[in-house]
Design an enzyme around this catalytic site. Sequence first.
Site, PDB file in Angstrom:
ATOM      1  N   GLU A 244      56.031  45.647  54.486  1.00 30.83           N
ATOM      2  CA  GLU A 244      55.001  45.026  55.348  1.00 30.83           C
ATOM      3  C   GLU A 244      54.797  43.608  54.775  1.00 30.83           C
ATOM      4  OE1 GLU A 244      52.137  47.943  56.891  1.00 30.83           O
ATOM      5  OE2 GLU A 244      50.457  46.715  55.943  1.00 30.83           O
ATOM      6  N   ARG A 270      43.844  12.883  71.867  1.00 35.69           N
ATOM      7  CA  ARG A 270      42.440  12.614  71.910  1.00 35.69           C
ATOM      8  C   ARG A 270      42.131  11.183  71.420  1.00 35.69           C
ATOM      9  NH1 ARG A 270      37.126  14.083  73.308  1.00 35.69           N
ATOM     10  NH2 ARG A 270      35.692  14.020  71.447  1.00 35.69           N
ATOM     11  N   GLN A 281      43.156   8.836  58.939  1.00 39.03           N
ATOM     12  CA  GLN A 281      43.481   9.448  57.726  1.00 39.03           C
ATOM     13  C   GLN A 281      42.965  10.838  57.317  1.00 39.03           C
ATOM     14  OE1 GLN A 281      43.376   6.557  54.401  1.00 39.03           O
ATOM     15  NE2 GLN A 281      45.273   5.791  54.918  1.00 39.03           N
TER      16      GLN A 281
END
Lengths: 381, 86
Positions: A244, A270, A281
């Site tokens: 798992e 955007r 930055q």
Amino acid sequence: MDFSLSAQQRELTEAATAFARKELNQDLAKRDEAGEFPRDAWRACAKFGVQGLPVPAELGGAGCDVLTTALVMEALGYGCQDNGLLFSLNAQMWSVELPLVIFGTAAQQQAYLPGLVSGDIIGGHAMTEPGTGSDALHLRSRAERHGDHYLLTGAKQYITNAPVADVLLFYAQVADRPGLTGLSAFLVDARAPGVEITGGWDKMGLRTSPMGEIALTDCLVPAENRLGPEGAGMAIFNSSMEWERSCLFASAVGAMRRQLDACVEYANSRQQFGQPIGKFQAVAGKLADMYVRLEAAKLLIYRVAWLKQQGKSAPAEAAAAKLFTSEAWVASSRDAIQAHGAWGYLKEAGIERDLRDAIASTIYSGTSEIQRVILARMLGL
Amino acid sequence: METIIKDYISQELVRDPELLPLADEASLLDSGILDSLSLLQLVVFLEERFAITVGDADLLPENFASVNTICAYLRAREPEKQAAHG
């Protein structure tokens, strides 16, 4: 170690992503809100071959190697936004199917694997008890041998898939065999007399993955339903957890890649102060950090998959991969919300859901704290 | 082989000094020397030291009950190992 994808692996992963995008994301917001298990999507996954990925071809599966399986689970994590569905699939694959493949008799494999692979039956791994969790092996559930049957009694909780399960891999301590020598696992029909399953808990995340409680009261189970010999419980449990931790988290790697792609696209489109926010930055650095986490997690997961493919035990590597990937996914999910600003905080954007789902990954399959304990022990501390 | 395994267990896995010196037939499980984590440590050591792979299905209590049973398990693997290198 060569992690370059073969043509076949590339074809398979591209197909998995396309399949996931087309068939696994329908009505996700509604299902997430309602906490609804997507049975149709489960069947679609079976038809695509997801549940059969790690199962040998002679037992009805695809017989994929470990790395290829991890790559497909990653591709599904990239295309499928329903992390709950993927969690349920992974829970069955690594902690029910693989134990059957590794420890099952031919009769047990024939009885359960075809149905698990075809999606007709669903499996649950019934280990955790009200009094156990991280201390997984100190069980109160008991198995008493009566001739060619066992009488099982005990309670389990937080069991993934329990409310929809047809078969349970139920761990119990065999009476008169102390400690690890008595810890054993049994295949129990979820509708057998003496089995009571309750659940439908209202969870923070992974809401499409059902979780429940199981109570067995004098449940009579044929001795041929014991998986492996008496005392094999720890071996089965350790094996499941290592698989798992090695492969489940490949889906989280895919989810992180999906988050990063969405953030890059948003940061390029955007506009603020006359330019795309990605040109600032502060935003660009956040996305760069997401990339570093993604690549590091990917390499840790691939390396464990490679080790497992060689037949090597990899407890430290699996613990490191699980610990890093789950915590990286939480960090990536937070960064994804932050990069999207107020829009990322809205439920309708579907971005916050990943954070709710990711937090669970630091708890299931051994908490982050337990992974650190394992690593400390492996370091000889 | 017995000495190598006993030294490793004594030096790396035994946390209670009162359990030392370790007898070949001493129960590693009942005494708590081997738990689910130290067993995995031991397996990694055996795989590296004896150049074998220990399959998931071999991690049974009867194979790791004592130094003697561990050695018996490793000796039973010898033909398989020789075939792989042969």
